[in-house]
Write a protein that holds these residues in place. Structure first.
Motif, PDB file in Angstrom:
ATOM      1  N   ILE A  27       0.861  -1.183   0.000  1.00 35.61           N
ATOM      2  CA  ILE A  27       0.000   0.000   0.000  1.00 35.61           C
ATOM      3  C   ILE A  27       0.898   1.234   0.000  1.00 35.61           C
ATOM      4  O   ILE A  27       2.051   1.176   0.436  1.00 35.61           O
ATOM      5  CB  ILE A  27      -0.949   0.040   1.225  1.00 35.61           C
ATOM      6  CG1 ILE A  27      -0.168  -0.129   2.534  1.00 35.61           C
ATOM      7  CG2 ILE A  27      -2.059  -0.984   1.103  1.00 35.61           C
ATOM      8  CD1 ILE A  27      -1.010  -0.016   3.796  1.00 35.61           C
ATOM      9  N   SER A  28       0.373   2.359  -0.496  1.00 38.27           N
ATOM     10  CA  SER A  28       1.115   3.616  -0.503  1.00 38.27           C
ATOM     11  C   SER A  28       0.951   4.309   0.846  1.00 38.27           C
ATOM     12  O   SER A  28       0.126   3.909   1.675  1.00 38.27           O
ATOM     13  CB  SER A  28       0.590   4.527  -1.617  1.00 38.27           C
ATOM     14  OG  SER A  28      -0.754   4.925  -1.329  1.00 38.27           O
ATOM     15  N   LEU A  29       1.728   5.377   1.051  1.00 44.73           N
ATOM     16  CA  LEU A  29       1.604   6.146   2.279  1.00 44.73           C
ATOM     17  C   LEU A  29       0.201   6.746   2.394  1.00 44.73           C
ATOM     18  O   LEU A  29      -0.373   6.779   3.491  1.00 44.73           O
ATOM     19  CB  LEU A  29       2.660   7.250   2.334  1.00 44.73           C
ATOM     20  CG  LEU A  29       2.723   8.076   3.635  1.00 44.73           C
ATOM     21  CD1 LEU A  29       3.040   7.179   4.831  1.00 44.73           C
ATOM     22  CD2 LEU A  29       3.760   9.192   3.509  1.00 44.73           C
ATOM     23  N   ASP A  30      -0.377   7.197   1.278  1.00 40.27           N
ATOM     24  CA  ASP A  30      -1.743   7.725   1.294  1.00 40.27           C
ATOM     25  C   ASP A  30      -2.742   6.640   1.681  1.00 40.27           C
ATOM     26  O   ASP A  30      -3.675   6.890   2.454  1.00 40.27           O
ATOM     27  CB  ASP A  30      -2.116   8.293  -0.082  1.00 40.27           C
ATOM     28  CG  ASP A  30      -1.424   9.622  -0.375  1.00 40.27           C
ATOM     29  OD1 ASP A  30      -0.896  10.231   0.575  1.00 40.27           O
ATOM     30  OD2 ASP A  30      -1.406  10.030  -1.550  1.00 40.27           O
ATOM     31  N   GLU A  31      -2.550   5.430   1.142  1.00 37.43           N
ATOM     32  CA  GLU A  31      -3.454   4.326   1.466  1.00 37.43           C
ATOM     33  C   GLU A  31      -3.290   3.918   2.930  1.00 37.43           C
ATOM     34  O   GLU A  31      -4.282   3.623   3.604  1.00 37.43           O
ATOM     35  CB  GLU A  31      -3.179   3.131   0.537  1.00 37.43           C
ATOM     36  CG  GLU A  31      -3.619   3.376  -0.893  1.00 37.43           C
ATOM     37  CD  GLU A  31      -3.145   2.288  -1.836  1.00 37.43           C
ATOM     38  OE1 GLU A  31      -3.936   1.869  -2.706  1.00 37.43           O
ATOM     39  OE2 GLU A  31      -1.969   1.853  -1.712  1.00 37.43           O
ATOM     40  N   TRP A  32      -2.034   3.902   3.397  1.00 39.01           N
ATOM     41  CA  TRP A  32      -1.809   3.591   4.814  1.00 39.01           C
ATOM     42  C   TRP A  32      -2.532   4.596   5.695  1.00 39.01           C
ATOM     43  O   TRP A  32      -3.201   4.214   6.665  1.00 39.01           O
ATOM     44  CB  TRP A  32      -0.307   3.609   5.131  1.00 39.01           C
ATOM     45  CG  TRP A  32      -0.050   3.511   6.592  1.00 39.01           C
ATOM     46  CD1 TRP A  32       0.065   2.375   7.337  1.00 39.01           C
ATOM     47  CD2 TRP A  32       0.069   4.607   7.521  1.00 39.01           C
ATOM     48  NE1 TRP A  32       0.248   2.681   8.671  1.00 39.01           N
ATOM     49  CE2 TRP A  32       0.248   4.038   8.809  1.00 39.01           C
ATOM     50  CE3 TRP A  32       0.026   5.981   7.393  1.00 39.01           C
ATOM     51  CZ2 TRP A  32       0.401   4.823   9.954  1.00 39.01           C
ATOM     52  CZ3 TRP A  32       0.173   6.775   8.524  1.00 39.01           C
ATOM     53  CH2 TRP A  32       0.364   6.200   9.789  1.00 39.01           C
ATOM     54  N   GLN A  33      -2.406   5.889   5.390  1.00 37.19           N
ATOM     55  CA  GLN A  33      -3.060   6.941   6.166  1.00 37.19           C
ATOM     56  C   GLN A  33      -4.572   6.726   6.195  1.00 37.19           C
ATOM     57  O   GLN A  33      -5.198   6.796   7.265  1.00 37.19           O
ATOM     58  CB  GLN A  33      -2.750   8.314   5.568  1.00 37.19           C
ATOM     59  CG  GLN A  33      -3.449   9.476   6.281  1.00 37.19           C
ATOM     60  CD  GLN A  33      -3.326  10.778   5.503  1.00 37.19           C
ATOM     61  OE1 GLN A  33      -2.849  10.807   4.371  1.00 37.19           O
ATOM     62  NE2 GLN A  33      -3.768  11.870   6.110  1.00 37.19           N
TER      63      GLN A  33
END
Length: 493
Positions: free
Chosen positions: A341-347
């Motif tokens: 997952i990307s940092l945006d998805e993690w957030q």
């Protein structure tokens, strides 16, 4: 000292009277759905006797009345009489005095398919079987009185099974004869045995095999390639994270509880359980399957090999804030680390699935001792240690990164904790953990821990300090992580 001596005095006569090994023969039947799995158990005492009790669990993993799956036929057991006592988890066998006892019994499925609510009862039909070890094998009741770390020898022979009926378990794959030396509760009974029309995939990590066994065609894009490739990535990344490659054998099994292509049952239900050398997945196989849920399940359950297994709780539910909460935290962090997952998805995921769900839980401020009392009684209480512990892990991760200017993180503490627990053979306690935290932060956080983890008071996330680029703001009365896109956020690397 007196207590230990008393225990040994009590237990030694029992073990002196018993052998440490037991053997089983399991027979194939063309009509397994009707006749079940036929099992012959043979056991030799050190001294002759005319009675012996075998243990069989009437309750196991949320399933009751499991003796409904258990049948003994008199014609298959000449020369003996027996009493079945479900209330005592026992089958008492009477015979002419001697040292060798043999008992033949059948394990059958006792419910009709389809059933969306049953996960842990024996599943046996002409196509496949799926049973927990505790629901397949009886053991001499003397074994259950031994210390938990006592190892026994179990010999298993699978007789008459056709080549296309694949056999597999968390001790060996596709063998007709196997010898297993392990403990009873955490080993032989913490297991799953499958057979039938399963498909198998495997790979190696440092020359040590990892198997993936599944059956049926899974709906909604859960192809064999999707499942196996993501499972392989999860296992490899977690062993790399822990720098732990000791496990000689590991397997993942995936069995549908119900399969259907239509949407008659609107929803899906999936569960995963970490067991000896393995974890098993069971779930409804229908158009509502969710890829993200399966990826979460892979990473969460695999992480339990270390958090909860090698780093084992001393006080079970009282330590679930750690064994479930930190496992949950690393489920998300590990997916970010490997760019699943990307940092945006993690957030987005951490804000919604952890923080928002926790703040909306009416039981979120329950004291830790109440979690011990009510964990198995309430779904709302059950989720508290997952999310409370995960939020605490995120806080602690940030504090270590801040203290060390990014040179260390919670990752380093966790690997040191693993080393302490495995090399010194100690179990996880709050005190052990807090002492280790003090080493990394150079300060005692006992008051903070007591206030937020034991008493259950919310952490004021907005007012706490975070690494550069991360902050919190209140949205709809709930704190939410904010990431400054103009800064190079060093999280999850």
């Amino acid at each position: 000292m007196f207590k230990k001596l008393f225990f040994l005095i009590f237990i030694l006569p029992l073990l002196a009277y018993s052998q440490d090994k037991v053997s089983y023969k399991i027979y194939y039947d063309e009509d397994l759905a009707k006749n079940g799995l036929k099992v012959q158990v043979d056991y030799k005492l050190k001294k002759s006797s005319d009675t012996l009790s075998f243990y069989y669990a009437n309750e196991n993993w949320g399933e009751n009345d499991l003796f409904k799956n258990f049948t003994i036929l008199k014609e298959e057991n000449p020369g003996i009489t027996f009493e079945i006592k479900p209330e005592n988890n026992a089958i008492k066998v009477y015979q002419q005095r001697g040292s060798v006892f043999s008992l033949t019994y059948h394990i059958k499925q006792d419910f009709k398919d389809p059933n969306y609510k049953i996960f842990n009862r024996p599943r046996i039909n002409n196509t496949f079987f799926h049973l927990l070890g505790k629901s397949l094998f009886v053991v001499p009741q003397l074994f259950t009185k031994a210390p938990d770390d006592k190892e026994f020898d179990f010999s298993i022979e699978w007789i008459g099974f056709p080549e296309q009926f694949k056999l597999h378990n968390n001790f060996a794959s596709q063998v007709q004869k196997q010898k297993i030396r392990t403990t009873l509760w955490e080993g032989f009974y913490n297991s799953v045995f499958i057979g039938g029309d399963y498909r198998f995939y495997s790979f190696k990590i440092k020359d040590k095999p990892v198997y993936f066994a599944l059956r049926e065609s899974w709906n909604n894009g859960l192809s064999d390639d999707f499942l196996f490739s993501n499972l392989k990535k999860a296992i490899q990344s977690q062993r790399d994270f822990w720098q732990d490659y000791d496990q000689d054998y590991f397997t993942v099994t995936m069995t549908p509880t119900v399969s259907q292509k239509d949407s008659l049952y609107k929803g899906y239900s999936t569960t995963g359980s970490a067991i000896k050398n393995a974890f098993m997945i069971q779930g409804t196989n229908n158009p509502f399957n969710n890829k993200n849920s399966f990826l979460y399940l892979f990473h969460h359950e695999l992480m339990h090999e270390w958090i909860g297994n090698k780093i084992k709780n001393k006080n079970e539910e009282l330590n679930y804030w750690f064994s479930e909460g930190f496992t949950d935290y690393y489920t998300y962090k590990n997916r970010l680390r490997i760019k699943d997952i990307s940092l945006d998805e993690w957030q987005k995921l951490f804000n919604s699935e952890v923080i928002r769900n926790h703040w909306k839980n009416p039981q979120k401020n329950i004291p830790n001792y109440k979690i011990r009392d009510d964990f198995w009684k309430s779904r709302e209480v059950e989720k508290v240690p997952y999310r409370r512990g995960s939020i605490f892990a995120f806080w602690l991760d940030n504090q270590i990164m801040l203290k060390t200017n990014g040179q260390k993180s919670l990752d380093d503490l966790m690997r040191e904790l693993l080393k302490i627990c495995t090399e010194k053979k100690v179990k996880f306690t709050d005190e052990l953990f807090l002492n280790l935290v003090e080493k990394y932060l150079d300060r005692d956080i006992s008051y903070f821990f007591q206030k937020h983890m034991i008493n259950g008071e919310d952490i004021d996330l907005v007012q706490e300090r975070w690494i550069d680029g991360i902050s919190f703001q209140i949205t709809d009365h709930i704190p939410q992580i904010q990431i400054d896109r103009n800064k190079d956020v060093k999280y999850g690397e």
